[in-house]
Design a protein around this motif. Structure first.
Motif, PDB file in Angstrom:
ATOM      1  N   LEU A  55     -18.395 -43.054  27.030  1.00  0.00           N
ATOM      2  CA  LEU A  55     -18.822 -43.065  25.636  1.00  0.00           C
ATOM      3  C   LEU A  55     -17.840 -42.271  24.786  1.00  0.00           C
ATOM      4  CD1 LEU A  55     -22.647 -42.500  26.120  1.00  0.00           C
ATOM      5  CD2 LEU A  55     -21.490 -44.655  25.607  1.00  0.00           C
ATOM      6  N   LYS A  56     -17.605 -42.787  23.591  1.00  0.00           N
ATOM      7  CA  LYS A  56     -16.624 -42.149  22.693  1.00  0.00           C
ATOM      8  C   LYS A  56     -17.274 -41.954  21.335  1.00  0.00           C
ATOM      9  CE  LYS A  56     -13.256 -45.080  25.026  1.00  0.00           C
ATOM     10  NZ  LYS A  56     -14.302 -45.919  25.672  1.00  0.00           N
ATOM     11  N   GLY A  57     -17.471 -40.713  20.959  1.00  0.00           N
ATOM     12  CA  GLY A  57     -18.030 -40.426  19.653  1.00  0.00           C
ATOM     13  C   GLY A  57     -19.516 -40.694  19.586  1.00  0.00           C
ATOM     14  N   SER A  58     -20.093 -40.452  18.442  1.00  0.00           N
ATOM     15  CA  SER A  58     -21.535 -40.536  18.271  1.00  0.00           C
ATOM     16  C   SER A  58     -21.921 -41.845  17.585  1.00  0.00           C
ATOM     17  CB  SER A  58     -22.029 -39.344  17.450  1.00  0.00           C
ATOM     18  OG  SER A  58     -23.419 -39.378  17.309  1.00  0.00           O
ATOM     19  N   VAL A  59     -23.107 -42.317  17.893  1.00  0.00           N
ATOM     20  CA  VAL A  59     -23.699 -43.458  17.203  1.00  0.00           C
ATOM     21  C   VAL A  59     -24.965 -42.974  16.510  1.00  0.00           C
ATOM     22  CG1 VAL A  59     -22.710 -45.165  18.744  1.00  0.00           C
ATOM     23  CG2 VAL A  59     -24.932 -44.168  19.288  1.00  0.00           C
ATOM     24  N   LYS A  60     -25.599 -43.831  15.749  1.00  0.00           N
ATOM     25  CA  LYS A  60     -26.704 -43.387  14.891  1.00  0.00           C
ATOM     26  C   LYS A  60     -27.989 -43.140  15.664  1.00  0.00           C
ATOM     27  CE  LYS A  60     -29.198 -44.630  10.671  1.00  0.00           C
ATOM     28  NZ  LYS A  60     -29.348 -45.632   9.577  1.00  0.00           N
ATOM     29  N   TYR A  61     -28.339 -44.058  16.576  1.00  0.00           N
ATOM     30  CA  TYR A  61     -29.686 -44.020  17.143  1.00  0.00           C
ATOM     31  C   TYR A  61     -29.626 -44.360  18.629  1.00  0.00           C
ATOM     32  CZ  TYR A  61     -34.602 -45.589  17.779  1.00  0.00           C
ATOM     33  OH  TYR A  61     -35.875 -45.777  18.230  1.00  0.00           O
ATOM     34  N   GLY A  62     -30.176 -43.516  19.442  1.00  0.00           N
ATOM     35  CA  GLY A  62     -30.228 -43.759  20.877  1.00  0.00           C
ATOM     36  C   GLY A  62     -31.645 -43.633  21.408  1.00  0.00           C
ATOM     37  N   ALA A  63     -31.862 -44.181  22.586  1.00  0.00           N
ATOM     38  CA  ALA A  63     -33.180 -44.116  23.221  1.00  0.00           C
ATOM     39  C   ALA A  63     -33.014 -43.905  24.717  1.00  0.00           C
ATOM     40  CB  ALA A  63     -33.963 -45.396  22.952  1.00  0.00           C
ATOM     41  N   ILE A  64     -33.896 -43.104  25.274  1.00  0.00           N
ATOM     42  CA  ILE A  64     -33.919 -42.863  26.715  1.00  0.00           C
ATOM     43  C   ILE A  64     -35.306 -43.234  27.218  1.00  0.00           C
ATOM     44  CG2 ILE A  64     -33.604 -41.170  28.562  1.00  0.00           C
ATOM     45  CD1 ILE A  64     -32.023 -39.470  26.561  1.00  0.00           C
ATOM     46  N   LEU A  65     -35.376 -44.055  28.229  1.00  0.00           N
ATOM     47  CA  LEU A  65     -36.683 -44.481  28.720  1.00  0.00           C
ATOM     48  C   LEU A  65     -36.628 -44.838  30.197  1.00  0.00           C
ATOM     49  CD1 LEU A  65     -37.278 -48.167  27.784  1.00  0.00           C
ATOM     50  CD2 LEU A  65     -35.334 -46.973  26.859  1.00  0.00           C
ATOM     51  N   GLY A  66     -37.803 -45.021  30.758  1.00  0.00           N
ATOM     52  CA  GLY A  66     -37.920 -45.380  32.163  1.00  0.00           C
ATOM     53  C   GLY A  66     -38.531 -44.262  32.979  1.00  0.00           C
ATOM     54  N   PRO A  67     -39.122 -44.583  34.127  1.00  0.00           N
ATOM     55  CA  PRO A  67     -39.845 -43.593  34.934  1.00  0.00           C
ATOM     56  C   PRO A  67     -38.963 -42.530  35.573  1.00  0.00           C
ATOM     57  CG  PRO A  67     -39.728 -45.690  36.079  1.00  0.00           C
ATOM     58  CD  PRO A  67     -39.235 -45.945  34.689  1.00  0.00           C
ATOM     59  N   PHE A  68     -37.646 -42.717  35.535  1.00  0.00           N
ATOM     60  CA  PHE A  68     -36.748 -41.703  36.091  1.00  0.00           C
ATOM     61  C   PHE A  68     -36.029 -40.905  34.998  1.00  0.00           C
ATOM     62  CE2 PHE A  68     -37.536 -44.217  39.750  1.00  0.00           C
ATOM     63  CZ  PHE A  68     -37.393 -43.360  40.835  1.00  0.00           C
TER      64      PHE A  68
END
Length: 733
Positions: free
Chosen positions: A391-404
């Motif tokens: 990954l290079k630099g920042s983006v506006k919106y991220g999400a983290i999900l899942g049982p792990f």
């Protein structure tokens, strides 16, 4: 080291017998003299009790107060940290295997042994001989990862017997140490032999009879254990299963003819927990404890881990009934006390440097750093479309999900040390503030339930529909695959499959899929979808999971350019896999598979690119019984520094016997700076060249052997992008 040995010799001569009450305490005597002195002082009843209590149930091996001998706890697990204690936890074995780095395993084993010693020194000072508090490790696990559904695949070093053997040696060397007199912690390779499922599907491991050909037994299931014996292990564990009708712990061909006569093993054999009792209750091979005790002693089992009525408490009766001699019992007890001698139990503590290790080393900065490095080296980059990662630099919106995403219990895997929470990082804790300007995590299902029974589509849609980057954390965990628990299929468990499909449907940005499992998962939609830009197989990375993932996603710091390789074949479906109860190697593992799997053994991508520049083989013609030297040139042609995993394979041309299509003959993980070229030497031994016939005879025969060198297997449909060089040499009689 020679100077250290000389100093120790002087100390022994000067102070040897000053404080000794019995000859076995006299450090000027040889090990054998001292052990024999103990044995000569034991009654038959005392010898029986030493052999009967190999675990913590109902008690450790009892002390013998009249001789000043303390109790001893044999049952300790050290597979990748001091199991069940709050020490440093390292990635599960299958992840360490994926590093393709034996030197890393050596360091992990060495560090584990240091902590095992530290804990033992403390517990012994408290008179505590409880389970997992001793110095004799029931580790490593050397069974072959031969079926994707076996619950204990995570404890193995993958599907290749040669690699498993190399790893076993480095583990034993690291664990036991190189002191000229003392052993840091003693190793115990398991489960001997022809073990590898089923656990509970479709039948029980406690009564399973593995039907195996002599050829497969010699070529696939024995080599890693033979390497372990050559490395100097102090013990092996006989397995639950029978081999062609004879329970392993009562199998004289296995435990005496092969192990002791053929391989020269002088240590002890310990049963798996309850395996001797199962000979009566599950295998129905013998009918009573007296006969079973005699049979196992004759076969070569020295120590019992009882479960239920303790068969080895009938040893005295076996002697009285003439089924076994007292002298044979004495011979079986001998390696038990020899091991305790080498661990330093009967020597002055001041002579043994391992006795000075204290708990201050537990979770030391160096140990934490090794855990982090091991986790990063274990990751296998399976997909990286358009070089989305790093990954290079920042983006506006991220999400983290899942049982792990935030589930320490499941991301550790089975058989682990249990560190304090302050040492544990998860994907959620490490990624929330870094993958985007705003990153959101939402618990879409109960974290204690990898099946995600409570998952709803609407909750996921709400989380991902505007995300530029979605980090999706899916897998199995102990709830799905572990000891005693086989996987029912290759699917993502429960509603995880729907979660993946929904993420692909509703995400407008890019998905990074992180997988946590010990074997292939059916994630065909993710492999095919252009929305899933990257897939990393993380296995079970343990305490540093989150931080290791963060560093690799951003290529942040040394060792963060992924170079792990799959230590197993990633089958496309179970349609191509024989049943777990079938022990033939036909069409099983990369060595015998027909056709192209989804991803081959040895596959793994990098952020850099490599080119193999030269392959030199000398001599070109070798006399049978001699070795061959191979030199491989490799250049990093990318713009990023990183590790490359060199893989050396061989194949046989012009032999009558059926041999593997390809056989790994050497491997090494090497670091190359961008544009750097280097050369690396390998040795192909005469033993590796040998052909094995149906009777199990191993012979080097005149033929041509092709040699392949590259960053993957030759002729693979799924390519890592680099080239594979080919050469050959000829064997003459």
């Amino acid at each position: 080291m020679a100077r250290t040995a000389k100093i120790i010799t002087v100390i022994l001569l000067v102070f040897g017998s000053v404080f000794s009450k019995f000859p076995f305490e006299d450090i000027t005597l040889s090990w054998d003299e001292r052990v024999n002195d103990i044995l000569d002082r034991l009654t038959l009843q005392e010898m029986q009790d030493q052999m009967a209590y190999g675990g913590s149930t109902p008690a450790p091996a009892p002390g013998i107060s009249r001789l000043g001998i303390k109790p001893y706890q044999w049952d300790t697990e050290c597979i990748r940290g001091d199991v069940d204690l709050n020490g440093t936890s390292f990635p599960q074995s299958i992840g360490l295997a994926a590093s393709f780095n034996p030197k890393l395993l050596y360091e992990v084993a060495k560090t584990t042994a240091q902590e095992v010693r530290a804990f033992n020194n403390y517990f012994e000072s408290q008179g505590d001989y409880g389970m997992h508090k001793g110095l004799s490790c029931f580790s490593p696990v050397l069974n072959i990862h031969r079926h994707p559904l076996w619950g204990r695949n995570q404890e193995t070093y993958g599907e290749d017997p040669y690699m498993s053997g190399v790893y076993s040696q480095h583990f034993i060397w690291g664990l036991q140490g190189d002191h000229p007199r003392y052993v840091r912690a003693s190793g115990g390779c398991k489960h001997f032999d022809v073990h590898g499922g089923p656990e509970n599907i479709p039948s029980s491991r406690f009564d399973f009879d593995a039907k195996v050909s002599t050829k497969d037994w010699k070529a696939t299931f024995q080599p890693a254990f033979k390497a372990c014996v050559k490395a100097g292990t102090y013990s092996l564990m006989c397995s639950y299963n029978s081999i062609n009708g004879i329970p392993s712990c009562a199998n004289k061909e296995l435990l005496t003819d092969i192990l002791r006569y053929e391989w020269g093993f002088t240590g002890y054999v310990v049963s798996d927990d309850g395996a001797i009792e199962n000979i009566i209750t599950h295998h129905h091979y013998l009918n009573d404890s007296v006969q079973t005790a005699a049979a196992c002693i004759h076969a070569g089992t020295n120590l019992n881990l009882p479960m239920g009525p303790n068969v080895y408490l009938h040893i005295v009766e076996s002697v009285e009934q003439g089924l076994v001699t007292e002298e044979t019992v004495k011979e079986r007890v001998k390696p038990l006390f020899y091991t305790r001698m080498k661990l330093g139990e009967f020597d002055p503590p001041s002579l043994n440097p391992y006795k000075s290790i204290d708990r201050s080393i537990i979770q030391s900065p160096a140990h934490q750093a090794l855990s982090l490095r091991a986790a990063m080296e274990s990751f296998v980059l399976l997909k990286n479309e358009a070089n989305m990662l790093p990954l290079k630099g920042s983006v506006k919106y991220g999400a983290i999900l899942g049982p792990f995403a935030d589930n320490p219990d499941q991301m550790f895997g089975d058989y682990t040390a249990k560190p304090d929470a302050k040492y544990i990082t998860t994907p959620m804790s490490s990624l929330t503030d870094v993958i985007a300007d705003k990153t959101y995590y939402k618990q879409l299902c109960d974290n204690s339930d990898p099946h995600c029974s409570t998952y709803t589509q609407a909750a996921l849609q709400d989380l991902v529909q505007y995300a530029d980057i979605v980090v999706l954390c899916l897998g199995t965990g102990q709830a799905v695959e572990a000891e005693g628990n086989d996987r029912p299929d290759m699917e993502l468990p429960g509603k995880q499959k729907q979660m993946l499909d929904d993420a692909i449907m509703y995400t407008k940005g890019k998905i990074i899929l992180l997988l946590f499992s010990a074997a292939p998962l059916d994630v065909a939609p993710a492999i095919a979808s252009d929305k899933v830009s990257a897939i990393i197989h993380c296995f079970f990375p343990s305490q540093t999971t989150g931080e290791a993932i963060r560093r690799v996603l951003f290529n942040d710091g040394p060792g963060s350019n992924p170079a792990g390789r799959l230590p197993f074949t990633w089958y496309s479906s179970l349609e191509y896999v024989l049943p777990i109860t079938n022990y033939t190697m036909v069409n099983r593992t990369y060595r015998y598979i027909q056709g192209d799997p989804t991803l081959p053994y040895g596959y793994g991508l990098s952020y850099s690119s490599f080119n193999y520049t030269s392959l030199t083989i000398t001599p070109a013609v070798v006399k049978a019984g001699n070795n061959v030297t191979v030199v491989v040139g490799v250049r990093n042609i990318g713009k990023i520094d990183g590790d490359e995993v060199i893989q050396l394979y061989i194949s046989w041309v012009g032999v009558q016997e059926v041999m593997p299509k390809y056989q790994l003959a050497g491997f090494d993980r090497v670091f190359l700076e961008a544009t750097q070229e280097n050369w690396y030497k390998f040795t192909i031994t005469a033993e590796q060249m040998a052909v094995i016939d149906d009777a199990g005879r191993q012979t080097v025969v005149p033929c041509t052997i092709n040699v392949y060198a590259g960053g993957q297997q030759p002729n693979q449909k799924a390519s890592v992008g680099s080239n594979v060089l080919q050469g050959n040499f000829t064997i003459q009689a």
